[in-house]
Design an enzyme around this catalytic site. Structure first.
Site, PDB file in Angstrom:
ATOM      1  N   LYS A 120      55.608  40.046  32.227  1.00 27.76           N
ATOM      2  CA  LYS A 120      56.972  39.592  32.490  1.00 27.76           C
ATOM      3  C   LYS A 120      57.045  38.054  32.515  1.00 27.76           C
ATOM      4  CE  LYS A 120      58.235  43.778  35.111  1.00 27.76           C
ATOM      5  NZ  LYS A 120      58.661  44.288  36.447  1.00 27.76           N
ATOM      6  N   TYR A 161      65.611  49.447  31.537  1.00 26.53           N
ATOM      7  CA  TYR A 161      65.827  49.675  32.973  1.00 26.53           C
ATOM      8  C   TYR A 161      67.118  50.445  33.230  1.00 26.53           C
ATOM      9  CZ  TYR A 161      61.876  46.627  34.124  1.00 26.53           C
ATOM     10  OH  TYR A 161      60.608  46.103  34.258  1.00 26.53           O
ATOM     11  N   ASN A 180      57.427  40.538  39.878  1.00 27.88           N
ATOM     12  CA  ASN A 180      56.173  41.285  40.072  1.00 27.88           C
ATOM     13  C   ASN A 180      55.277  41.340  38.842  1.00 27.88           C
ATOM     14  OD1 ASN A 180      57.586  43.181  38.667  1.00 27.88           O
ATOM     15  ND2 ASN A 180      57.325  44.843  40.147  1.00 27.88           N
ATOM     16  N   HIS A 206      54.849  45.061  33.834  1.00 27.94           N
ATOM     17  CA  HIS A 206      55.360  46.437  33.733  1.00 27.94           C
ATOM     18  C   HIS A 206      54.323  47.269  33.008  1.00 27.94           C
ATOM     19  CE1 HIS A 206      57.776  49.901  32.585  1.00 27.94           C
ATOM     20  NE2 HIS A 206      57.231  49.751  31.388  1.00 27.94           N
ATOM     21  N   GLU A 252      58.585  53.932  25.226  1.00 24.49           N
ATOM     22  CA  GLU A 252      58.546  52.480  25.427  1.00 24.49           C
ATOM     23  C   GLU A 252      57.797  51.771  24.296  1.00 24.49           C
ATOM     24  OE1 GLU A 252      59.106  52.397  30.253  1.00 24.49           O
ATOM     25  OE2 GLU A 252      57.125  51.912  29.463  1.00 24.49           O
TER      26      GLU A 252
HETATM   27  P1  GDP Z   1      57.322  49.890  38.305  1.00 28.63           P
HETATM   28  O1  GDP Z   1      57.186  51.072  37.386  1.00 28.63           O
HETATM   29  O2  GDP Z   1      56.118  49.711  39.223  1.00 28.63           O
HETATM   30  O3  GDP Z   1      57.653  48.597  37.594  1.00 28.63           O
HETATM   31  O4  GDP Z   1      58.525  50.193  39.331  1.00 28.63           O
HETATM   32  P2  GDP Z   1      59.990  50.828  39.149  1.00 28.63           P
HETATM   33  O5  GDP Z   1      60.091  51.606  37.877  1.00 28.63           O
HETATM   34  O6  GDP Z   1      60.316  51.537  40.433  1.00 28.63           O
HETATM   35  O7  GDP Z   1      60.951  49.548  39.103  1.00 28.63           O
HETATM   36  C1  GDP Z   1      61.082  48.832  37.908  1.00 28.63           C
HETATM   37  C2  GDP Z   1      61.205  47.361  38.216  1.00 28.63           C
HETATM   38  O8  GDP Z   1      62.459  47.113  38.865  1.00 28.63           O
HETATM   39  C3  GDP Z   1      60.155  46.804  39.179  1.00 28.63           C
HETATM   40  O9  GDP Z   1      58.943  46.487  38.553  1.00 28.63           O
HETATM   41  C4  GDP Z   1      60.859  45.560  39.696  1.00 28.63           C
HETATM   42  O10 GDP Z   1      60.750  44.494  38.749  1.00 28.63           O
HETATM   43  C5  GDP Z   1      62.308  46.023  39.767  1.00 28.63           C
HETATM   44  N1  GDP Z   1      62.649  46.468  41.109  1.00 28.63           N
HETATM   45  C6  GDP Z   1      62.383  47.666  41.688  1.00 28.63           C
HETATM   46  N2  GDP Z   1      62.857  47.712  42.937  1.00 28.63           N
HETATM   47  C7  GDP Z   1      63.432  46.492  43.166  1.00 28.63           C
HETATM   48  C8  GDP Z   1      64.127  45.909  44.293  1.00 28.63           C
HETATM   49  O11 GDP Z   1      64.297  46.519  45.355  1.00 28.63           O
HETATM   50  N3  GDP Z   1      64.606  44.638  44.112  1.00 28.63           N
HETATM   51  C9  GDP Z   1      64.441  43.953  42.936  1.00 28.63           C
HETATM   52  N4  GDP Z   1      64.933  42.707  42.828  1.00 28.63           N
HETATM   53  N5  GDP Z   1      63.798  44.460  41.870  1.00 28.63           N
HETATM   54  C10 GDP Z   1      63.308  45.719  41.989  1.00 28.63           C
END
Ligand code: GDP
Length: 145
Positions: free
Chosen positions: A9, A49, A112, A115, A126
């Site tokens: 990212k 997303y 973070n 991905h 993807e």
């Molecule tokens: P991943 O598969 O570990 O990336 O997690 P998820 O699929 O649950 O979420 C996708 C992405 O959305 C995460 O990597 C974060 O960049 C973002 N994200 C998820 N939860 C939050 C949140 O509570 N706040 C914010 N700002 N971003 C979030």
């Protein structure tokens, strides 16, 4: 062999962590089958997303993911989806163990670093989203051992 999609990212690119992260995957023995830098736009971020589109933080994800080019990476290996998720660590860096990519480098859940696809089925979708057919390579590693 299983394949997965990884995005380094904007914060990984801006913090000069691309080499470090690629090195971790290479040291694990995973095979790079695709690699490129891309500037994402609203359409592809919205598609990637879409399951978060109704969340209050969705606009901040879009602006974060557009804040610089990202690096898209395709890896191949035995159980690579699970192996890469383990190397990345928990979504929230506060929960990510030291030694994982997020545990070592990520600042917060909204920055973070990385991905990775969460299942083989998601990985297929993807990989098709970020790589055209000719951009994924099939080859044998004949020059080692
Ligand atoms: P991943 O598969 O570990 O990336 O997690 P998820 O699929 O649950 O979420 C996708 C992405 O959305 C995460 O990597 C974060 O960049 C973002 N994200 C998820 N939860 C939050 C949140 O509570 N706040 C914010 N700002 N971003 C979030």
């Amino acid at each position: 062999m299983q394949k997965t999609l990884i995005l380094l990212k904007p914060d990984a690119v801006q913090k000069s962590l691309v080499g470090e992260i690629l090195s971790r995957f290479e040291r694990k023995g995973l095979k790079i089958i695709g690699l490129k830098m891309i500037q994402l736009d609203d359409a592809v971020i919205g598609e990637h997303y879409d399951f978060l589109a109704d969340k209050p933080f969705f606009p901040s994800i879009v602006s974060y993911m557009k804040s610089s080019p990202i690096v898209a990476l395709a890896l191949e290996g035995h159980e690579v989806v699970k192996v890469v998720r383990q190397l990345c660590g928990a979504t929230n860096p506060a929960d990510a163990l030291p030694g994982t990519i997020r545990g070592d480098f990520a600042k917060s859940i909204d920055n973070n670093i990385i991905h990775s696809s969460d299942s083989e089925e998601t990985a297929a979708k993807e990989l098709a989203r970020f790589f055209k057919a000719g951009e994924l390579h099939s080859y044998e590693r004949t020059l080692i051992d």
